[in-house]
Motif scaffolding. Structure first.
Motif, mmCIF file in Angstrom:
data_model
loop_
_atom_site.group_PDB
_atom_site.id
_atom_site.type_symbol
_atom_site.label_atom_id
_atom_site.label_comp_id
_atom_site.label_asym_id
_atom_site.label_seq_id
_atom_site.Cartn_x
_atom_site.Cartn_y
_atom_site.Cartn_z
ATOM 1 N N ARG A 24 -4.361 -5.373 -7.830
ATOM 2 C CA ARG A 24 -5.211 -4.202 -8.079
ATOM 3 C C ARG A 24 -4.505 -2.920 -7.629
ATOM 4 N N LEU A 25 -3.875 -2.944 -6.474
ATOM 5 C CA LEU A 25 -3.215 -1.736 -5.984
ATOM 6 C C LEU A 25 -2.042 -1.333 -6.879
ATOM 7 N N THR A 26 -1.273 -2.300 -7.333
ATOM 8 C CA THR A 26 -0.135 -1.960 -8.197
ATOM 9 C C THR A 26 -0.601 -1.399 -9.533
ATOM 10 N N SER A 27 -1.842 -1.706 -9.913
ATOM 11 C CA SER A 27 -2.364 -1.218 -11.198
ATOM 12 C C SER A 27 -2.883 0.219 -11.123
ATOM 13 N N LEU A 28 -2.896 0.802 -9.936
ATOM 14 C CA LEU A 28 -3.452 2.146 -9.784
ATOM 15 C C LEU A 28 -2.535 3.235 -10.318
ATOM 16 N N PRO A 30 0.737 3.861 -13.386
ATOM 17 C CA PRO A 30 1.277 3.238 -14.606
ATOM 18 C C PRO A 30 2.644 2.598 -14.428
ATOM 19 N N THR A 31 3.450 3.093 -13.475
ATOM 20 C CA THR A 31 4.795 2.541 -13.271
ATOM 21 C C THR A 31 5.099 2.473 -11.777
ATOM 22 N N ASP A 32 6.127 1.692 -11.436
ATOM 23 C CA ASP A 32 6.606 1.587 -10.054
ATOM 24 C C ASP A 32 5.496 1.193 -9.086
ATOM 25 N N GLY A 33 4.695 0.217 -9.499
ATOM 26 C CA GLY A 33 3.565 -0.211 -8.685
ATOM 27 C C GLY A 33 3.961 -0.678 -7.297
ATOM 28 N N ASP A 34 5.075 -1.384 -7.193
ATOM 29 C CA ASP A 34 5.497 -1.899 -5.886
ATOM 30 C C ASP A 34 5.865 -0.762 -4.942
ATOM 31 N N ALA A 35 6.550 0.231 -5.462
ATOM 32 C CA ALA A 35 6.920 1.380 -4.635
ATOM 33 C C ALA A 35 5.674 2.153 -4.220
ATOM 34 N N PHE A 36 4.715 2.233 -5.112
ATOM 35 C CA PHE A 36 3.449 2.903 -4.799
ATOM 36 C C PHE A 36 2.731 2.193 -3.657
ATOM 37 N N VAL A 37 2.662 0.866 -3.728
ATOM 38 C CA VAL A 37 2.004 0.099 -2.672
ATOM 39 C C VAL A 37 2.744 0.263 -1.353
ATOM 40 N N ALA A 38 4.069 0.282 -1.391
ATOM 41 C CA ALA A 38 4.846 0.503 -0.165
ATOM 42 C C ALA A 38 4.517 1.869 0.432
ATOM 43 N N ASP A 56 -8.297 10.258 3.787
ATOM 44 C CA ASP A 56 -7.458 11.429 3.530
ATOM 45 C C ASP A 56 -6.031 11.014 3.197
ATOM 46 N N ALA A 57 -5.507 10.056 3.956
ATOM 47 C CA ALA A 57 -4.139 9.593 3.709
ATOM 48 C C ALA A 57 -4.022 8.950 2.328
ATOM 49 N N LEU A 58 -5.030 8.177 1.948
ATOM 50 C CA LEU A 58 -5.029 7.529 0.642
ATOM 51 C C LEU A 58 -5.100 8.576 -0.466
ATOM 52 N N GLY A 59 -5.944 9.578 -0.270
ATOM 53 C CA GLY A 59 -6.041 10.644 -1.259
ATOM 54 C C GLY A 59 -4.726 11.362 -1.460
ATOM 55 N N ASP A 60 -4.005 11.590 -0.373
ATOM 56 C CA ASP A 60 -2.698 12.245 -0.465
ATOM 57 C C ASP A 60 -1.728 11.417 -1.302
ATOM 58 N N VAL A 61 -1.727 10.093 -1.089
ATOM 59 C CA VAL A 61 -0.820 9.219 -1.841
ATOM 60 C C VAL A 61 -1.195 9.216 -3.319
ATOM 61 N N LEU A 62 -2.471 9.131 -3.609
ATOM 62 C CA LEU A 62 -2.916 9.117 -5.011
ATOM 63 C C LEU A 62 -2.496 10.400 -5.724
ATOM 64 N N ARG A 63 -2.633 11.519 -5.055
ATOM 65 C CA ARG A 63 -2.234 12.783 -5.670
ATOM 66 C C ARG A 63 -0.714 12.854 -5.853
ATOM 67 N N ARG A 64 -0.001 12.362 -4.866
ATOM 68 C CA ARG A 64 1.467 12.396 -4.940
ATOM 69 C C ARG A 64 1.984 11.582 -6.125
ATOM 70 N N ASP A 72 -12.448 6.451 -3.805
ATOM 71 C CA ASP A 72 -13.395 5.346 -3.646
ATOM 72 C C ASP A 72 -12.949 4.108 -4.411
ATOM 73 N N GLU A 73 -12.442 4.301 -5.623
ATOM 74 C CA GLU A 73 -11.948 3.171 -6.407
ATOM 75 C C GLU A 73 -10.743 2.530 -5.734
ATOM 76 N N ALA A 74 -9.851 3.361 -5.234
ATOM 77 C CA ALA A 74 -8.638 2.849 -4.602
ATOM 78 C C ALA A 74 -8.932 2.149 -3.287
ATOM 79 N N LEU A 75 -10.026 2.523 -2.623
ATOM 80 C CA LEU A 75 -10.391 1.905 -1.345
ATOM 81 C C LEU A 75 -10.913 0.476 -1.504
ATOM 82 N N GLU A 76 -11.432 0.160 -2.665
ATOM 83 C CA GLU A 76 -12.122 -1.124 -2.853
ATOM 84 C C GLU A 76 -11.332 -2.342 -2.386
ATOM 85 N N PRO A 77 -10.028 -2.450 -2.684
ATOM 86 C CA PRO A 77 -9.308 -3.664 -2.271
ATOM 87 C C PRO A 77 -9.304 -3.918 -0.765
ATOM 88 N N TRP A 78 -9.499 -2.886 0.039
ATOM 89 C CA TRP A 78 -9.536 -3.093 1.482
ATOM 90 C C TRP A 78 -10.823 -3.804 1.925
#
Length: 203
Positions: A24-28, A30-38, A56-64, A72-78
């Motif tokens: 689920r996290l890698t799907s957030l 479109p590309t480089d899902g593994d690097a995004f999760v790292a 806040d930290a998660l929001g920063d990563v999503l924007r980056r 909220d959607e990205a938080l679900e897997p936790w």
């Protein structure tokens, strides 16, 4: 001599994922899902010791990463985890025999709230030690010293169980009886671990 208290890690010892959070996290993005999760995992580290709000930290990563999903959607897997009933039953057997049982886990505040407030983990343990509350995280020896201070017990009387080698080594470095265990080995392996520490008659 049997231990007078047992510290249980959460993920991999008391609880397990109930869905594929990694996929689920890698799907957030479109590309480089593994690097995004790292990047996500790195951003979570300060939150594990209470230095930042994980949302806040998660929001920063999503924007980056220009992710189209909401925080909220990205938080679900936790929240995609479930406690292992057989392990919780063993914890209660130990407690009934007078052995103190405590949770010792690295968690940020969002996940701590789910575990402690929504799912009632506090009722299963005598005390709960979340890294975000202590301001310290495993494998830092200071994390274990803080717990020993709160319990007012000598390290040699405390058994620590974790699925991470570095955490086990950190605990052992301050004198705890530290054991490596993963739920994937099966609950019988955990029972055998307890037998080795003279706790068989409590189960």
């Amino acid at each position: 001599m049997r231990p007078s208290a047992v510290l249980f890690d959460a993920d991999g010892v008391v609880q397990r994922p109930d869905r594929d959070w990694s996929a689920r996290l890698t799907s957030l993005v479109p590309t480089d899902g593994d690097a995004f999760v790292a990047d996500l995992m790195a951003a979570e580290k300060p939150a594990l010791v209470g230095k930042v709000d994980f949302r806040d930290a998660l929001g920063d990563v999503l924007r980056r990463w220009n992710s189209p999903v909401s925080v909220d959607e990205a938080l679900e897997p936790w929240s995609w985890f479930v406690a292992e009933p057989a392990v919780i039953a063993l914890v209660q057997s130990l407690r009934a025999a007078g052995i103190g049982c405590h949770l010792a886990t690295n968690q940020q505040g969002y996940r701590r709230a789910i575990m402690q407030d929504e799912r009632g983990y506090g009722a299963w343990f005598d005390q709960t030690f979340y890294s975000c509350d202590l301001g310290l995280a495993k494998p830092d020896p200071a994390y274990f010293r803080a717990i020993l201070g709160a319990l007012d017990l000598p390290a040699s009387s405390v058994l620590f169980i974790d699925d991470n080698v570095a955490n086990v080594e950190g605990a052992a470095s301050v004198g705890l009886r530290a054991e490596l265990y993963d739920l994937s080995a099966g609950v019988p392996a955990l029972i055998e671990l307890f037998r080795r520490h003279d706790l068989a008659d409590t189960l």
